[in-house]
Design a protein around this motif. Structure first.
Motif, PDB file in Angstrom:
ATOM      1  N   ILE A 300      18.295  23.932   5.749  1.00  0.00           N
ATOM      2  CA  ILE A 300      17.817  24.975   6.666  1.00  0.00           C
ATOM      3  C   ILE A 300      17.178  24.343   7.900  1.00  0.00           C
ATOM      4  O   ILE A 300      17.486  24.713   9.042  1.00  0.00           O
ATOM      5  N   MET A 301      16.269  23.370   7.690  1.00  0.00           N
ATOM      6  CA  MET A 301      15.571  22.725   8.809  1.00  0.00           C
ATOM      7  C   MET A 301      16.563  21.957   9.685  1.00  0.00           C
ATOM      8  O   MET A 301      16.486  22.005  10.918  1.00  0.00           O
ATOM      9  N   GLY A 302      17.488  21.248   9.051  1.00  0.00           N
ATOM     10  CA  GLY A 302      18.444  20.443   9.819  1.00  0.00           C
ATOM     11  C   GLY A 302      19.333  21.297  10.708  1.00  0.00           C
ATOM     12  O   GLY A 302      19.515  20.999  11.895  1.00  0.00           O
ATOM     13  N   ILE A 303      19.875  22.389  10.160  1.00  0.00           N
ATOM     14  CA  ILE A 303      20.744  23.265  10.952  1.00  0.00           C
ATOM     15  C   ILE A 303      19.963  23.935  12.062  1.00  0.00           C
ATOM     16  O   ILE A 303      20.444  24.072  13.194  1.00  0.00           O
ATOM     17  N   SER A 304      18.743  24.364  11.757  1.00  0.00           N
ATOM     18  CA  SER A 304      17.909  25.002  12.787  1.00  0.00           C
ATOM     19  C   SER A 304      17.645  24.040  13.943  1.00  0.00           C
ATOM     20  O   SER A 304      17.742  24.408  15.121  1.00  0.00           O
ATOM     21  N   LEU A 305      17.312  22.774  13.633  1.00  0.00           N
ATOM     22  CA  LEU A 305      17.051  21.782  14.688  1.00  0.00           C
ATOM     23  C   LEU A 305      18.327  21.487  15.481  1.00  0.00           C
ATOM     24  O   LEU A 305      18.304  21.459  16.719  1.00  0.00           O
ATOM     25  N   LEU A 306      19.430  21.272  14.789  1.00  0.00           N
ATOM     26  CA  LEU A 306      20.674  20.961  15.492  1.00  0.00           C
ATOM     27  C   LEU A 306      21.111  22.120  16.396  1.00  0.00           C
ATOM     28  O   LEU A 306      21.533  21.910  17.532  1.00  0.00           O
ATOM     29  N   GLN A 307      20.990  23.342  15.871  1.00  0.00           N
ATOM     30  CA  GLN A 307      21.389  24.510  16.653  1.00  0.00           C
ATOM     31  C   GLN A 307      20.566  24.612  17.936  1.00  0.00           C
ATOM     32  O   GLN A 307      21.093  24.827  19.028  1.00  0.00           O
ATOM     33  N   ASN A 308      19.265  24.430  17.806  1.00  0.00           N
ATOM     34  CA  ASN A 308      18.377  24.597  18.958  1.00  0.00           C
ATOM     35  C   ASN A 308      18.415  23.396  19.898  1.00  0.00           C
ATOM     36  O   ASN A 308      18.340  23.560  21.119  1.00  0.00           O
ATOM     37  N   LEU A 309      18.508  22.181  19.349  1.00  0.00           N
ATOM     38  CA  LEU A 309      18.619  20.995  20.209  1.00  0.00           C
ATOM     39  C   LEU A 309      19.894  21.056  21.034  1.00  0.00           C
ATOM     40  O   LEU A 309      19.898  20.762  22.236  1.00  0.00           O
ATOM     41  N   VAL A 353      11.989  23.806  14.791  1.00  0.00           N
ATOM     42  CA  VAL A 353      10.993  23.637  13.724  1.00  0.00           C
ATOM     43  C   VAL A 353      10.387  24.983  13.329  1.00  0.00           C
ATOM     44  O   VAL A 353      10.280  25.320  12.145  1.00  0.00           O
ATOM     45  N   VAL A 354      10.006  25.782  14.345  1.00  0.00           N
ATOM     46  CA  VAL A 354       9.373  27.076  14.069  1.00  0.00           C
ATOM     47  C   VAL A 354      10.330  28.002  13.311  1.00  0.00           C
ATOM     48  O   VAL A 354       9.958  28.627  12.327  1.00  0.00           O
ATOM     49  N   LEU A 355      11.586  28.072  13.768  1.00  0.00           N
ATOM     50  CA  LEU A 355      12.551  28.948  13.104  1.00  0.00           C
ATOM     51  C   LEU A 355      12.850  28.499  11.681  1.00  0.00           C
ATOM     52  O   LEU A 355      12.965  29.305  10.758  1.00  0.00           O
ATOM     53  N   GLY A 356      12.984  27.191  11.482  1.00  0.00           N
ATOM     54  CA  GLY A 356      13.259  26.673  10.146  1.00  0.00           C
ATOM     55  C   GLY A 356      12.124  26.952   9.183  1.00  0.00           C
ATOM     56  O   GLY A 356      12.340  27.386   8.047  1.00  0.00           O
ATOM     57  N   VAL A 357      10.893  26.722   9.641  1.00  0.00           N
ATOM     58  CA  VAL A 357       9.720  26.959   8.793  1.00  0.00           C
ATOM     59  C   VAL A 357       9.579  28.439   8.467  1.00  0.00           C
ATOM     60  O   VAL A 357       9.334  28.825   7.316  1.00  0.00           O
ATOM     61  N   GLU A 358       9.735  29.294   9.483  1.00  0.00           N
ATOM     62  CA  GLU A 358       9.605  30.738   9.259  1.00  0.00           C
ATOM     63  C   GLU A 358      10.682  31.247   8.295  1.00  0.00           C
ATOM     64  O   GLU A 358      10.413  32.080   7.429  1.00  0.00           O
ATOM     65  N   THR A 359      11.885  30.740   8.436  1.00  0.00           N
ATOM     66  CA  THR A 359      12.962  31.133   7.527  1.00  0.00           C
ATOM     67  C   THR A 359      12.649  30.718   6.101  1.00  0.00           C
ATOM     68  O   THR A 359      12.823  31.485   5.143  1.00  0.00           O
ATOM     69  N   ARG A 360      12.172  29.483   5.928  1.00  0.00           N
ATOM     70  CA  ARG A 360      11.850  28.972   4.587  1.00  0.00           C
ATOM     71  C   ARG A 360      10.706  29.741   3.937  1.00  0.00           C
ATOM     72  O   ARG A 360      10.728  30.028   2.745  1.00  0.00           O
ATOM     73  N   LEU A 361       9.717  30.130   4.751  1.00  0.00           N
ATOM     74  CA  LEU A 361       8.538  30.800   4.194  1.00  0.00           C
ATOM     75  C   LEU A 361       8.778  32.287   3.934  1.00  0.00           C
ATOM     76  O   LEU A 361       8.295  32.822   2.936  1.00  0.00           O
ATOM     77  N   LEU A 420      16.541  32.914  27.375  1.00  0.00           N
ATOM     78  CA  LEU A 420      17.851  33.437  26.980  1.00  0.00           C
ATOM     79  C   LEU A 420      18.580  32.468  26.052  1.00  0.00           C
ATOM     80  O   LEU A 420      19.223  32.866  25.069  1.00  0.00           O
ATOM     81  N   ALA A 421      18.493  31.176  26.392  1.00  0.00           N
ATOM     82  CA  ALA A 421      19.127  30.160  25.543  1.00  0.00           C
ATOM     83  C   ALA A 421      18.505  30.148  24.155  1.00  0.00           C
ATOM     84  O   ALA A 421      19.193  30.024  23.140  1.00  0.00           O
ATOM     85  N   ALA A 422      17.172  30.268  24.120  1.00  0.00           N
ATOM     86  CA  ALA A 422      16.482  30.287  22.834  1.00  0.00           C
ATOM     87  C   ALA A 422      16.880  31.523  22.025  1.00  0.00           C
ATOM     88  O   ALA A 422      17.022  31.464  20.800  1.00  0.00           O
ATOM     89  N   ARG A 423      17.055  32.635  22.712  1.00  0.00           N
ATOM     90  CA  ARG A 423      17.480  33.857  22.035  1.00  0.00           C
ATOM     91  C   ARG A 423      18.849  33.660  21.375  1.00  0.00           C
ATOM     92  O   ARG A 423      19.080  34.055  20.233  1.00  0.00           O
ATOM     93  N   MET A 424      19.752  33.025  22.114  1.00  0.00           N
ATOM     94  CA  MET A 424      21.081  32.737  21.565  1.00  0.00           C
ATOM     95  C   MET A 424      20.992  31.780  20.384  1.00  0.00           C
ATOM     96  O   MET A 424      21.698  31.921  19.378  1.00  0.00           O
ATOM     97  N   GLY A 426      18.408  31.374  18.340  1.00  0.00           N
ATOM     98  CA  GLY A 426      17.843  32.067  17.193  1.00  0.00           C
ATOM     99  C   GLY A 426      18.870  32.937  16.491  1.00  0.00           C
ATOM    100  O   GLY A 426      18.976  32.945  15.268  1.00  0.00           O
ATOM    101  N   ARG A 427      19.679  33.663  17.260  1.00  0.00           N
ATOM    102  CA  ARG A 427      20.707  34.520  16.680  1.00  0.00           C
ATOM    103  C   ARG A 427      21.801  33.687  16.007  1.00  0.00           C
ATOM    104  O   ARG A 427      22.289  34.032  14.929  1.00  0.00           O
ATOM    105  N   GLY A 428      22.179  32.583  16.669  1.00  0.00           N
ATOM    106  CA  GLY A 428      23.208  31.731  16.084  1.00  0.00           C
ATOM    107  C   GLY A 428      22.773  31.141  14.748  1.00  0.00           C
ATOM    108  O   GLY A 428      23.538  31.098  13.785  1.00  0.00           O
TER     109      GLY A 428
END
Length: 440
Positions: A300-309, A353-361, A420-424, A426-428
Motif C-alpha cells: 500500500i505504502m509503496g504504490i501510494s508513493l510511486l503514484q504520487n512521486l 506518505v499521508v495517503l498510504g498511512v490514512e488508507t492503512r489506518l 489538481l495533480a494531487a487530486r489525480m 489520490g483518485r488513481g
C-alpha cells in the motif's frame, strides 16, 4: 390442437392448452396408463421452427431427466412424432398442481414480508440443488410465471394462522443451461426483461444470474409491479418507495444486493443469499467486497508513493519547464524543469506518505470503495493546496514589489496545478486499491 397425433391421443387425454408460442405448445393431459395428470410440451418442425428452439428443447429434456427434486417437475418421457406434413418432439413431465405467482399478482394479491421471505428461501434451496450439480444447472428465466404456489387451500390457512405459505415449485426449464454448454460455443440469449441481470443480455449466465432472478421476483411480490416498470439508478432497481408496506432495512439491503447489476457485488451463490436472509444480524451490504487476503502494508505504502512521486515529477517537469521558458529560453527551461521535478518529488512524497498511512489506518481492508476514493481525493487536494500556499506566503515576506508580483504570477498557478495533480494522484491510488481489493 388439430395436429395432435394418434400416438398421443391413444395414451393421453388432452384436457386443455396451457400455453402456445412460435412452434411450441404446452398441454395439460391425463395419462390413462399411469392414471395421473401430466404436462406435454410439443415442438413442431414447421415454418416457425428455428434451430435454437431445438437446442433449447433437447437441453430441457436432458436436464429434467438428470434432475430429481420434489419441487421440480419430473421427467417422464421424450419421443418423436411423425406427422403427415411435419415432425414433432414431445416432452412429458409431471404436472404441478397450483397457481403461479404471476396469477396471484394479476388477481391483486399482496404478500407480506414474512411470506416473501418464505417464498425466496424455498427458491434459494431449489437453486442450491441446481447449482450444486456437476456441471451447475442454471435456470436463466426465474420469474413469477415460472414459480408455482402449491396447495391453494393451505395458502388460505397460512393467511389465517401465519403458518407456512405452502409448497413452492420451480417450473419451465426451456431456458435452462449448464456451465458446460457455455464453453467454446455460441450461447443463445434467453430470459425475461426485468428479471434478467445485465450479464445475461450478453449471452453470459452464471449461478448468481439466477440469484438476481429471485431478487427481482421478490421485488415484484413486494411492489405488485413488474421490475422493468420501476425506476432505476445506475441499473439498480429503485423499489423501496413502491412497496405495499415499509420493508425492514435489513430486507431492503438484502434485496439490493440480490439485484446488484454488477455480479461481483451480488451474492455469489444461493447459499450466501440464504444465509444472509436467515441471519440478517450478520448481513452487511458493501459497495465493494472485502478481499480474501488483506493487502500488505508495504505494498500500500509503496504504490501510494510511486503514484504520487510519478505524478508530482511529471507535473513539476512540465510546469517548471514552461515557466522557465517564459523567463530565459533554454537555460531557464532546464533550470525550471529541474526545480519543478524536485518540488514535485517533495510534494509527491508527502502526499504519498499521508495517503498510504490514512488508507492503512482507516480503510484496511477495503469495505467502502466510494468513501475511500472521496477521502483520498479530498486529502490530496487540501494537503498539497495548503502546503503550496504556506510556501508561497513564506516566500512573499521579504522580496520587493516586483519580485513579489513575479512570485504571485508563478506561485498561484503552481499551487493550483499541484492541487489538481494531487487530486489525480489520490483518485488513481484509490482506484488501484479498489481494483486489487476485488481480486478473489
Amino acid at each position: 390442437m388439430d395436429n395432435i397425433s394418434d400416438l398421443l391421443q391413444r395414451r393421453y387425454a388432452i384436457q386443455q392448452q396451457l400455453g402456445k408460442n412460435a412452434g411450441r405448445q404446452t398441454l395439460l393431459a391425463h395419462d390413462r396408463q399411469e392414471n395421473q395428470q401430466v404436462v406435454i410440451k410439443l415442438l413442431t418442425f414447421d415454418h416457425d421452427f428455428e434451430w435454437d428452439d431445438l437446442k433449447l428443447f433437447e437441453r430441457e429434456a436432458e436436464t429434467l431427466k438428470a434432475l430429481s427434486h420434489p419441487n421440480i417437475p419430473r421427467y417422464l418421457d421424450f419421443f418423436e412424432i411423425d406427422l403427415p406434413d411435419a415432425k414433432q418432439l414431445a416432452l412429458i413431465q409431471s404436472y404441478v398442481e397450483g397457481r403461479s405467482l404471476e396469477d396471484y399478482l394479476k388477481a391483486g394479491r399482496t404478500f407480506t414480508e414474512p411470506e416473501i421471505k418464505q417464498l425466496v428461501k424455498s427458491l434459494l434451496k431449489i437453486l442450491k440443488y441446481l447449482h450444486g450439480r456437476k456441471p451447475p444447472v442454471i435456470h436463466r428465466d426465474i420469474k413469477p410465471s415460472n414459480i408455482i404456489l402449491g396447495d391453494p387451500c393451505g395458502i388460505c390457512e397460512a393467511v389465517r394462522t401465519g403458518n407456512s405459505i405452502g409448497e413452492i415449485y420451480l417450473v419451465d426449464f426451456d431456458s435452462v443451461q449448464t456451465l458446460a454448454t457455455q464453453e467454446g460455443r455460441t450461447v443463445t440469449v434467453v430470459g425475461t426483461y426485468g428479471y434478467m441481470p445485465p450479464e445475461q443480455f450478453g449471452g453470459r449466465a452464471v449461478p448468481t444470474s439466477d440469484v438476481y432472478g429471485v431478487g427481482a421476483t421478490a421485488i415484484a411480490l413486494l411492489t405488485g409491479k413488474h421490475p422493468a416498470d420501476l425506476p432505476q439508478q445506475d441499473l439498480r432497481v429503485q423499489f423501496e418507495q413502491a412497496a405495499h408496506f415499509p420493508p425492514t432495512p435489513s430486507f431492503v439491503d438484502w434485496l439490493t444486493q440480490m439485484t446488484e447489476p454488477d455480479l461481483k457485488l451480488r451474492f455469489l451463490s444461493a447459499q450466501a443469499a440464504l444465509e444472509a436472509l436467515e441471519h440478517p444480524q450478520f448481513q452487511t451490504y458493501e459497495p465493494a467486497p472485502i478481499q480474501t487476503l488483506p493487502i500488505p502494508t508495504l505494498t500500500i505504502m509503496g504504490i501510494s508513493l510511486l503514484q504520487n512521486l510519478g505524478m508530482g515529477c511529471v507535473t513539476g517537469l512540465v510546469f517548471g519547464g514552461l515557466m522557465g521558458t517564459s523567463i530565459v529560453p533554454v537555460w531557464g527551461t532546464l533550470a525550471g524543469a529541474a526545480f519543478g521535478v524536485m518540488a514535485g518529488m517533495a510534494l509527491g512524497f508527502v502526499n504519498g506518505v499521508v495517503l498510504g498511512v490514512e488508507t492503512r489506518l482507516s480503510f484496511y481492508p477495503l469495505t467502502d470503495a466510494r468513501l475511500h476514493r472521496q477521502t483520498m481525493t479530498n486529502i490530496s487536494t487540501m494537503l498539497i493546496g495548503s502546503l503550496g500556499f504556506v510556501l508561497l506566503a513564506g516566500s512573499l515576506v521579504e522580496p520587493g514589489m516586483i519580485s513579489r508580483w513575479i512570485l504571485l504570477a508563478v506561485g498561484i498557478p503552481s499551487v493550483v496545478i499541484a492541487g489538481l495533480a494531487a487530486r489525480m494522484s489520490g483518485r488513481g491510488f484509490a482506484q488501484w486499491y479498489e481494483s486489487i481489493s476485488r481480486r478473489k
